[in-house]
Design a protein around this motif. Structure first.
Motif, PDB file in Angstrom:
ATOM      1  N   ALA A 195       0.668  -1.031  -0.165  1.00 23.94           N
ATOM      2  CA  ALA A 195       0.457  -0.378   0.049  1.00 23.94           C
ATOM      3  C   ALA A 195       0.998   0.584  -0.055  1.00 23.94           C
ATOM      4  CB  ALA A 195      -1.149   0.364   1.240  1.00 23.94           C
TER       5      ALA A 195
ATOM      6  N   SER B 201      -3.701   0.681  -3.662  1.00 22.31           N
ATOM      7  CA  SER B 201      -4.766   1.122  -3.297  1.00 22.31           C
ATOM      8  C   SER B 201      -4.656  -0.555  -1.639  1.00 22.31           C
ATOM      9  CB  SER B 201      -6.270   0.667  -3.784  1.00 22.31           C
ATOM     10  OG  SER B 201      -6.394  -0.848  -4.016  1.00 22.31           O
ATOM     11  N   ASP B 202      -5.582  -0.579  -0.801  1.00 19.27           N
ATOM     12  CA  ASP B 202      -5.254  -1.234   0.225  1.00 19.27           C
ATOM     13  C   ASP B 202      -6.496  -2.387   0.201  1.00 19.27           C
ATOM     14  OD1 ASP B 202      -4.579   1.129   1.952  1.00 19.27           O
ATOM     15  OD2 ASP B 202      -6.351   1.188   2.531  1.00 19.27           O
TER      16      ASP B 202
END
Length: 246
Positions: free
Chosen positions: A119, A124-125
């Motif tokens: 991340a 993106s997470d």
């Protein structure tokens, strides 16, 4: 087994000759040891024999000094490389063992840590977590060691490779100034040896840059300048001592 663009059916790009596969760490390891050994063999032996030549014109004395310098220098370089790289390898093993233990005892924390690393690189997470999960499922130790420690468990440094590369390269490099100064006439031995050493250092500088993907000009200038300074300094010392002692 590594996968490249052709394996995936993708077109080859302009940088597909770059070292992405396993073994590059060890390649750099023995390359560094070989280049360092060759440079040290050339410069230290050239400085030694040129310094002795500044003090005496006796070829036998110069030869004995040069051979003694080669034997001592090659053994010292080999032993030094072995100790240094062994220490590095011991550290790598200790870090990998710690990572193995953490993967067994704290698998969720390690997964979260790996996801956070990706991340932080811009994913993106959600994608970072998915990548971490898939890499962990495929090779947990390899994924975590590479991302967290910068270590490839399948490509650890090899002390003996570095030691032998350093010893052999030192000996080969040292033979050039020794043979040049012994075989040349007394009047020309110093300038001819200096010229041969500059050419040899230019070659090793080019080789280190080419195989290590570095700037060629900088490596060549750095090598040749250092060698010239060493030879001029030792010749001046030899001439001074020879004038006052011999």
């Amino acid at each position: 087994m590594s996968t490249d663009a052709s394996d995936l059916g993708l077109p080859l790009g302009p940088h597909d000759d770059e070292p992405h596969g396993l073994g590059f760490n060890n390649r750099l390891n023995w390359l560094r040891a070989a280049v360092l050994g060759a440079n040290d063999g050339i410069v230290s032996t050239a400085g030694l024999v040129v310094g002795v030549a500044g003090a005496t014109s006796d070829s036998k004395t110069i030869l004995v000094a040069g051979v003694a310098g080669i034997v001592a220098g090659s053994l010292s370089m080999g032993a030094g490389e072995y100790v240094s790289v062994s220490t590095q390898r011991d550290s790598e093993h200790a870090l990998l063992e710690k990572e193995r233990r953490e993967l067994v005892e704290e698998p969720e924390e390690e997964l979260a840590e790996l996801a956070a690393i990706y991340a932080g690189k811009g994913l993106s997470d959600e994608l970072a977590l998915r990548v971490a999960e898939e890499l962990t499922a495929h090779d947990a130790l390899g994924a975590h060691a590479e991302a967290e420690l910068g270590i490839d468990p399948d490509d650890l440094t090899q002390p003996w490779h570095a030691a032998w590369a350093s010893m052999l390269a030192f000996t080969v490099g040292a033979l050039l100034p020794l043979l040049t100064i012994v075989l040349a006439t007394a009047a020309l031995r110093v300038p001819v040896t200096m010229l041969a050493v500059v050419v040899a250092l230019a070659v090793t500088g080019w080789a280190s840059a080419a195989f290590g993907y570095g700037p060629v000009r900088r490596a060549v200038l750095r090598n040749t300048a250092g060698g010239l300074v060493a030879m001029v300094a030792t010749y001046a010392v030899g001439s001074l001592l020879g004038t006052h002692v011999l």
